[in-house]
Scaffold this active site. Structure first.
Site, PDB file in Angstrom:
ATOM      1  N   SER A  73      22.331  40.080  28.295  1.00  0.00           N
ATOM      2  CA  SER A  73      21.206  40.089  27.350  1.00  0.00           C
ATOM      3  C   SER A  73      20.534  41.458  27.261  1.00  0.00           C
ATOM      4  CB  SER A  73      20.179  39.033  27.774  1.00  0.00           C
ATOM      5  OG  SER A  73      18.948  39.243  27.143  1.00  0.00           O
ATOM      6  N   GLY A 104      24.422  44.202  37.346  1.00  0.00           N
ATOM      7  CA  GLY A 104      23.434  44.218  36.269  1.00  0.00           C
ATOM      8  C   GLY A 104      22.478  43.039  36.410  1.00  0.00           C
ATOM      9  N   ASP A 127      34.078  42.122  40.565  1.00  0.00           N
ATOM     10  CA  ASP A 127      34.186  43.550  40.926  1.00  0.00           C
ATOM     11  C   ASP A 127      33.899  43.853  42.394  1.00  0.00           C
ATOM     12  OD1 ASP A 127      34.792  44.153  38.304  1.00  0.00           O
ATOM     13  OD2 ASP A 127      32.736  44.686  37.763  1.00  0.00           O
ATOM     14  N   MET A 169      40.959  44.736  35.605  1.00  0.00           N
ATOM     15  CA  MET A 169      39.548  44.864  35.215  1.00  0.00           C
ATOM     16  C   MET A 169      38.827  45.805  36.160  1.00  0.00           C
ATOM     17  SD  MET A 169      38.054  41.370  33.725  1.00  0.00           S
ATOM     18  CE  MET A 169      37.737  41.707  32.012  1.00  0.00           C
ATOM     19  N   GLU A 187      52.816  51.891  44.016  1.00  0.00           N
ATOM     20  CA  GLU A 187      53.106  53.293  44.354  1.00  0.00           C
ATOM     21  C   GLU A 187      51.851  54.154  44.205  1.00  0.00           C
ATOM     22  OE1 GLU A 187      55.512  51.304  43.389  1.00  0.00           O
ATOM     23  OE2 GLU A 187      56.708  51.829  45.144  1.00  0.00           O
ATOM     24  N   ARG A 247      56.807  50.814  31.204  1.00  0.00           N
ATOM     25  CA  ARG A 247      56.148  49.815  30.375  1.00  0.00           C
ATOM     26  C   ARG A 247      54.684  49.711  30.804  1.00  0.00           C
ATOM     27  NH1 ARG A 247      60.123  50.509  27.964  1.00  0.00           N
ATOM     28  NH2 ARG A 247      61.599  49.014  27.088  1.00  0.00           N
ATOM     29  N   GLN A 255      42.296  37.734  34.390  1.00  0.00           N
ATOM     30  CA  GLN A 255      41.882  37.745  35.798  1.00  0.00           C
ATOM     31  C   GLN A 255      40.623  36.937  36.049  1.00  0.00           C
ATOM     32  OE1 GLN A 255      42.391  42.251  37.106  1.00  0.00           O
ATOM     33  NE2 GLN A 255      42.257  41.890  34.921  1.00  0.00           N
ATOM     34  N   ARG A 256      39.792  36.757  35.006  1.00  0.00           N
ATOM     35  CA  ARG A 256      38.533  36.034  35.211  1.00  0.00           C
ATOM     36  C   ARG A 256      38.666  34.550  34.914  1.00  0.00           C
ATOM     37  NH1 ARG A 256      34.264  39.814  32.574  1.00  0.00           N
ATOM     38  NH2 ARG A 256      33.940  38.062  31.187  1.00  0.00           N
TER      39      ARG A 256
HETATM   40  O1  F6P Z   1      31.780  42.994  35.682  1.00  0.00           O
HETATM   41  C1  F6P Z   1      32.858  42.135  35.647  1.00  0.00           C
HETATM   42  C2  F6P Z   1      33.873  42.601  34.636  1.00  0.00           C
HETATM   43  O2  F6P Z   1      34.916  41.647  34.574  1.00  0.00           O
HETATM   44  C3  F6P Z   1      34.437  43.989  34.838  1.00  0.00           C
HETATM   45  O3  F6P Z   1      35.484  44.053  35.780  1.00  0.00           O
HETATM   46  C4  F6P Z   1      34.899  44.338  33.463  1.00  0.00           C
HETATM   47  O4  F6P Z   1      35.013  45.725  33.310  1.00  0.00           O
HETATM   48  C5  F6P Z   1      33.816  43.740  32.615  1.00  0.00           C
HETATM   49  O5  F6P Z   1      33.286  42.653  33.342  1.00  0.00           O
HETATM   50  C6  F6P Z   1      34.281  43.258  31.263  1.00  0.00           C
HETATM   51  O6  F6P Z   1      33.176  42.777  30.567  1.00  0.00           O
HETATM   52  P1  F6P Z   1      33.265  41.852  29.285  1.00  0.00           P
HETATM   53  O7  F6P Z   1      33.700  40.489  29.727  1.00  0.00           O
HETATM   54  O8  F6P Z   1      31.863  41.845  28.764  1.00  0.00           O
HETATM   55  O9  F6P Z   1      34.267  42.454  28.374  1.00  0.00           O
END
Ligand code: F6P
Length: 323
Positions: A73, A104, A127, A169, A187, A247, A255-256
């Site tokens: 926000s 944040g 993170d 991410m 690597e 590639r 990942q989330r």
């Molecule tokens: O802060 C968590 C995170 O997943 C970061 O790793 C990534 O850079 C960011 O959020 C991506 O944010 P958004 O979902 O707003 O694109």
């Protein structure tokens, strides 16, 4: 204390639902009512919140994301927005707020605390870049997605004797890239906290090729000083030196969005309970984290809005294992 509220803020993280569930159920066991605020700080400003009972948080521990919704926000950065939020909480007779989120979001926790509203934060972001905890909710799940992807990419890379540049991410933090790089046997790992030039990356790949490797992985955090696309472009242009054909794979929000690992469910549950325990002890203005397997409370004035760096020992481990 009679009523509390809970919200999730910033990027969603697998295990947030476990934390919400633990807050609601611990509060309920202590005779407190809990409001669930929708869409983070935005919902707080717009007064969008509902009472949550024990059954409302049933069946969510295994779900990724957040049942409350989340947001970043802009209005909350303004004092006016925060005043509106506090006004809404006070009008409903809510005595304290639990904020589940990352850097944040915990800056917001600190701002509310400084304006006199009782807040407890819970460390949650993939993170893992917060002070006041060894590990944040969601990091383990995100790392495991990245490692699974790396394992699969290695299989196909080996068949074709290819190199892969993989973007994870982390626009401000290299933790996921670094840990996935070590666990996946990369690597090269490139993260925002440490500059590695495209020339160095090409050199490392070339050395791996000369050593007879059939695959090579460069793991690059989203916010690395030289991004995945730039590194790939450079290595493509210098293919003769690199040896491998290359590639590029961007993992992004995959990942989330996963089911939380057992570790993140446990962490979310422990930190959620820890937050309500702190409130019941009359302690606010703190962030709840895990340190040496103990639930700890750190003053938001010490940790809120401050970024944890990466451990140099892990950086050198990644490097020495790659040879
Ligand atoms: O802060 C968590 C995170 O997943 C970061 O790793 C990534 O850079 C960011 O959020 C991506 O944010 P958004 O979902 O707003 O694109």
């Amino acid at each position: 204390m009679r009523q509390i509220a809970v919200l999730t803020s910033g990027g969603d993280a697998p295990g947030m639902n476990a934390a919400i569930r633990a807050v609601v159920r611990t509060a309920s066991a202590a005779g407190l009512l809990t409001y669930g605020v929708q869409d983070g700080y935005a919902g707080l400003i717009d007064d969008r919140m509902d009472l949550l009972g024990r059954r409302d948080v049933g069946g969510i521990i295994q779900r990724g994301g957040t049942m409350l919704g989340s947001a970043r926000s802009q209005a909350f950065y303004e004092e006016e927005g925060r005043r509106a939020a506090i006004g809404n909480l006070e009008r409903r007779g809510i005595d304290a707020l639990v904020i589940i989120g990352g850097n944040g979001s915990q800056t917001g926790s600190l701002a509310l605390t400084e304006m006199g509203f009782p807040v407890v934060g819970i460390a949650s972001t993939i993170d893992n870049d917060l002070l006041g905890t060894d590990i944040t909710i969601g990091a383990d799940s995100a790392i495991n997605v990245a490692v699974e992807a790396i394992d699969r990419l290695k299989v196909t890379a080996e068949s074709h004797r290819r190199g892969f540049v993989v973007e994870t991410m982390g626009r401000d933090s290299g933790y996921v890239a670094l840990m996935a790089g070590i666990a996946g046997g990369a690597e090269v790992v490139c993260i925002p906290e440490q500059e590695i030039s495209p020339e160095q990356v090409a050199r490392e790949l070339g050395l791996a090729f000369e050593r007879g490797k059939r695959h090579a992985l460069v793991v690059v955090a989203e916010g690395a000083q030289h991004g995945a696309q730039e590194l790939w472009d450079y290595c493509e242009e210098h293919q003769a030196e690199v040896g491998f054909t290359l590639r590029l794979t961007v993992l992004g929000h995959v990942q989330r969005g996963r089911t939380p690992t057992a570790s993140d469910r446990l962490l979310g549950t422990r930190l959620g309970q820890g937050a309500v325990d702190a409130l019941l002890d009359g302690q606010t203005g703190v962030l709840i984290g895990l340190y040496s397997d103990e639930i700890i409370r750190s003053a938001l004035s010490d940790v809120g809005g401050k970024k944890r760096g990466v451990d140099p020992a892990l950086l050198s481990l990644a490097q020495s294992m790659s040879r």
